[in-house]
Design an enzyme around this catalytic site. Structure first.
Site, PDB file in Angstrom:
ATOM      1  N   GLY A 171     -47.520  45.376  99.993  1.00 43.49           N
ATOM      2  CA  GLY A 171     -48.677  44.516 100.275  1.00 43.49           C
ATOM      3  C   GLY A 171     -48.474  43.186 100.933  1.00 43.49           C
ATOM      4  O   GLY A 171     -47.318  43.131 101.362  1.00 43.49           O
TER       5      GLY A 171
ATOM      6  N   LYS B 198     -46.708  49.648 105.060  1.00 36.88           N
ATOM      7  CA  LYS B 198     -47.711  48.656 105.357  1.00 36.88           C
ATOM      8  C   LYS B 198     -48.377  48.947 106.440  1.00 36.88           C
ATOM      9  O   LYS B 198     -48.212  48.924 107.578  1.00 36.88           O
ATOM     10  CB  LYS B 198     -47.222  47.170 105.193  1.00 36.88           C
ATOM     11  CG  LYS B 198     -46.346  46.560 104.090  1.00 36.88           C
ATOM     12  CD  LYS B 198     -45.960  45.281 104.145  1.00 36.88           C
ATOM     13  CE  LYS B 198     -45.184  44.743 102.986  1.00 36.88           C
ATOM     14  NZ  LYS B 198     -44.603  43.682 103.227  1.00 36.88           N
TER      15      LYS B 198
ATOM     16  N   GLU C 216     -35.015  46.125  98.673  1.00 32.78           N
ATOM     17  CA  GLU C 216     -35.705  46.138  99.728  1.00 32.78           C
ATOM     18  C   GLU C 216     -35.119  45.004 100.867  1.00 32.78           C
ATOM     19  O   GLU C 216     -34.895  43.981 100.390  1.00 32.78           O
ATOM     20  CB  GLU C 216     -37.247  45.679  99.148  1.00 32.78           C
ATOM     21  CG  GLU C 216     -38.414  45.726 100.461  1.00 32.78           C
ATOM     22  CD  GLU C 216     -39.726  45.601  99.996  1.00 32.78           C
ATOM     23  OE1 GLU C 216     -39.978  45.948  98.805  1.00 32.78           O
ATOM     24  OE2 GLU C 216     -40.408  45.240 100.682  1.00 32.78           O
TER      25      GLU C 216
ATOM     26  N   LYS D  52     -41.245  43.779  90.916  1.00 35.99           N
ATOM     27  CA  LYS D  52     -40.190  43.447  92.067  1.00 35.99           C
ATOM     28  C   LYS D  52     -40.091  41.863  92.116  1.00 35.99           C
ATOM     29  O   LYS D  52     -40.973  41.274  91.704  1.00 35.99           O
ATOM     30  CB  LYS D  52     -41.161  44.021  93.374  1.00 35.99           C
ATOM     31  CG  LYS D  52     -40.512  43.291  94.660  1.00 35.99           C
ATOM     32  CD  LYS D  52     -41.206  44.043  95.957  1.00 35.99           C
ATOM     33  CE  LYS D  52     -41.638  43.389  96.900  1.00 35.99           C
ATOM     34  NZ  LYS D  52     -42.176  43.888  97.886  1.00 35.99           N
TER      35      LYS D  52
ATOM     36  N   LYS E 155     -38.367  38.719  94.212  1.00 32.82           N
ATOM     37  CA  LYS E 155     -37.836  38.121  95.504  1.00 32.82           C
ATOM     38  C   LYS E 155     -36.520  37.741  95.165  1.00 32.82           C
ATOM     39  O   LYS E 155     -36.160  36.888  94.160  1.00 32.82           O
ATOM     40  CB  LYS E 155     -38.716  37.117  96.117  1.00 32.82           C
ATOM     41  CG  LYS E 155     -39.886  37.777  96.723  1.00 32.82           C
ATOM     42  CD  LYS E 155     -39.994  38.741  97.787  1.00 32.82           C
ATOM     43  CE  LYS E 155     -41.572  38.999  98.237  1.00 32.82           C
ATOM     44  NZ  LYS E 155     -41.456  40.006  99.257  1.00 32.82           N
TER      45      LYS E 155
ATOM     46  N   ASP F 213     -36.263  42.439  96.352  1.00 31.38           N
ATOM     47  CA  ASP F 213     -36.665  42.263  97.960  1.00 31.38           C
ATOM     48  C   ASP F 213     -36.169  41.226  98.584  1.00 31.38           C
ATOM     49  O   ASP F 213     -36.378  39.763  98.037  1.00 31.38           O
ATOM     50  CB  ASP F 213     -38.288  42.365  98.038  1.00 31.38           C
ATOM     51  CG  ASP F 213     -38.794  42.346  99.326  1.00 31.38           C
ATOM     52  OD1 ASP F 213     -38.116  42.306 100.237  1.00 31.38           O
ATOM     53  OD2 ASP F 213     -39.993  42.342  99.570  1.00 31.38           O
TER      54      ASP F 213
ATOM     55  N   ASP G 118     -38.582  47.443 104.858  1.00 32.97           N
ATOM     56  CA  ASP G 118     -39.795  47.014 105.077  1.00 32.97           C
ATOM     57  C   ASP G 118     -39.801  46.596 106.489  1.00 32.97           C
ATOM     58  O   ASP G 118     -40.420  47.371 107.275  1.00 32.97           O
ATOM     59  CB  ASP G 118     -40.070  46.131 104.118  1.00 32.97           C
ATOM     60  CG  ASP G 118     -41.380  44.925 104.340  1.00 32.97           C
ATOM     61  OD1 ASP G 118     -42.158  45.385 105.152  1.00 32.97           O
ATOM     62  OD2 ASP G 118     -41.906  44.258 103.266  1.00 32.97           O
TER      63      ASP G 118
ATOM     64  N   SER H 207     -45.515  42.036  92.626  1.00 34.33           N
ATOM     65  CA  SER H 207     -44.450  41.423  93.232  1.00 34.33           C
ATOM     66  C   SER H 207     -44.392  39.927  92.840  1.00 34.33           C
ATOM     67  O   SER H 207     -45.433  39.319  93.164  1.00 34.33           O
ATOM     68  CB  SER H 207     -44.500  41.504  94.845  1.00 34.33           C
ATOM     69  OG  SER H 207     -43.675  41.047  95.665  1.00 34.33           O
TER      70      SER H 207
HETATM   71  O1  OSB Z   1     -41.866  41.740 101.965  1.00 30.48           O
HETATM   72  O2  OSB Z   1     -43.011  43.059 100.989  1.00 30.48           O
HETATM   73  C1  OSB Z   1     -43.035  41.708 101.314  1.00 30.48           C
HETATM   74  C2  OSB Z   1     -45.549  38.898 100.601  1.00 30.48           C
HETATM   75  C3  OSB Z   1     -45.520  38.379 101.662  1.00 30.48           C
HETATM   76  C4  OSB Z   1     -44.800  38.842 102.731  1.00 30.48           C
HETATM   77  C5  OSB Z   1     -43.937  40.154 102.553  1.00 30.48           C
HETATM   78  C6  OSB Z   1     -43.925  40.633 101.401  1.00 30.48           C
HETATM   79  C7  OSB Z   1     -44.621  40.157 100.272  1.00 30.48           C
HETATM   80  C8  OSB Z   1     -44.653  40.541  99.029  1.00 30.48           C
HETATM   81  C9  OSB Z   1     -45.985  40.646  98.185  1.00 30.48           C
HETATM   82  O3  OSB Z   1     -43.756  41.097  98.403  1.00 30.48           O
HETATM   83  C10 OSB Z   1     -46.851  41.816  98.257  1.00 30.48           C
HETATM   84  C11 OSB Z   1     -48.078  41.596  97.523  1.00 30.48           C
HETATM   85  O4  OSB Z   1     -48.061  41.374  96.404  1.00 30.48           O
HETATM   86  O5  OSB Z   1     -49.115  41.875  98.261  1.00 30.48           O
HETATM   87 MG    MG Z   2     -40.735  43.396 101.543  1.00 33.94          MG
END
Ligand code: OSB
Ligand code: MG
Length: 369
Positions: free
Chosen positions: A291, A263, A214, A162, A164, A189, A239, A136
């Site tokens: 994560g 999660k 996402e 993934k 953002k 995401d 999520d 991510s």
């Molecule tokens: O939305 O999945 C999420 C990190 C911090 C808060 C929310 C998210 C995330 C990630 C990273 O997308 C997930 C990871 O690499 O642990």
């Molecule tokens: Mg997310």
């Protein structure tokens, strides 16, 4: 289970790089390493995932401190536990606070698996020997930087990327990625940054061939997500919207999404995560494991739950080195050919690296039952 002592280690570790999302920027990881000790001196470990500020959900590191010390650990006083599934039942009288519950329950699950001398994955009912992983990526200052990182992670074997997105940083970056990497499994995401009025804009993302989109809308917007899903080819993945079994059942009933990112911390623990997984499997709702920038213990728990058969997409649990200069477990989590090998030792199957833990620990509190 002969629970005797709990320790809350307040740990703070710097991330290798700041992680930028539509919610804000994460620089450090502050968490409780939760230790559960039985009368024989066996030790189980869990990790809380609430961030320092309430950007992702309402919980914070400080709220987990209060709920663990003043509410959840005292609830265990005088209780005889046979199986960790009893914890979720006991904790039902405490509303929400899922990340606090999950951290404590995780330590008890690990201890239970160690007492039974089986891997945590097996105790949960999982049977995969390896799990597939993706990466991510946060929002970078320039598209070139994101492209370079993707190139590097693909070379390292990661099986899905993934990125953002947020309003003003979406279609262009995804088109750029597609121009350079036409065929990679790619997803985006938004962490809830859009609104229903953005629907026509979001529909343009259908041309990017995403594996999923996402959390486009805010967490409460299950109905708006259903409207969007009916109008988009791209599968929507939820999520932040899914905290409980009932939330998942509602998303299934409304058609709010086709995929749920489970999660452990957000849903209140391993038992709840497993129940949500089972519900989704019965209803053809796909799931995968997200994560929370976890350190090694949280990462190990994610690996264990990802061995359940319904976890069908590569997860966000990358190698320890993606986030931290040194991880709190040994060996660290490594990725080979896009796979993490599920450890076969008892419990989480990783040892604590006590030197690294003490280096980053600010305070330890001990509670005797
Ligand atoms: O939305 O999945 C999420 C990190 C911090 C808060 C929310 C998210 C995330 C990630 C990273 O997308 C997930 C990871 O690499 O642990
Ligand atoms: Mg997310």
């Amino acid at each position: 289970m002969n629970l005797q002592t709990f320790r809350l280690h307040h740990v703070q570790m710097a991330l290798n790089d700041p992680f930028v999302t539509s919610m804000g920027t994460f620089q450090d990881k502050e968490f409780f390493l939760v230790e559960a000790i039985d009368t024989e001196g066996r030790r189980g470990f869990g990790e809380t995932v609430a961030f320092t500020l309430p950007w992702y959900t309402e919980e914070t590191f400080q709220t987990t401190a209060h709920i663990l010390a003043d509410v959840l650990i005292p609830l265990l006083q005088g209780k005889t536990m046979i199986h960790p599934e009893e914890i979720a039942v006991l904790f039902r009288q405490v509303k929400r606070n899922h990340m606090a519950k999950a951290g404590l329950e995780g330590a008890i699950w690990d201890l239970y698996a160690k007492q039974q001398q089986v891997p945590l994955a097996q105790a949960l009912g999982g049977d995969k020997k390896t799990i597939e992983v993706g990466v991510s990526l946060g929002i970078d200052p320039s598209p070139e930087m994101t492209l370079e990182k993707i190139e590097q992670y693909l070379q390292d074997g990661y099986r899905r990327v993934k990125v953002k997105i947020k309003p003003g940083h979406d279609l262009h970056i995804l088109q750029e990625i597609r121009r350079h990497f036409p065929d990679i499994p790619l997803m985006a995401d938004a962490n809830g940054a859009y609104q229903l009025s953005d629907m026509d804009h979001l529909r343009q993302l259908d041309a990017c061939g995403l594996l999923m989109l996402e959390q486009p809308f805010a967490e409460e917007k299950l109905h708006d997500h259903a409207i969007l899903q009916a109008e988009m080819d791209t599968p929507i993945c939820l999520d932040e919207s899914i905290h409980t079994y009932e939330d998942a059942a509602m998303a299934i009933a409304l058609g709010s999404c086709k995929i749920i990112n489970i999660k452990i911390g957000r849903v209140g623990g391993l038992t709840a995560a497993k129940q949500m997984h089972d519900l989704c499997q019965e209803h053809g709702m796909e799931v995968w494991c997200g994560g929370m920038l976890e350190a090694g213990v949280g990462r190990a728990h994610n690996i264990a739950i990802s061995t359940l058969s319904g976890f069908a997409y590569p997860g966000d649990t990358s190698a320890s080195s993606r986030y931290f200069a040194q991880d709190i477990i040994t060996p660290e989590v490594t990725v080979e050919n896009g796979l993490i090998h599920v450890p076969d030792g008892a419990g989480i199957g990783f040892d604590l690296n006590d030197d690294v833990v003490s280096k980053y620990t600010k305070e330890v509190r001990t509670f005797s039952l």
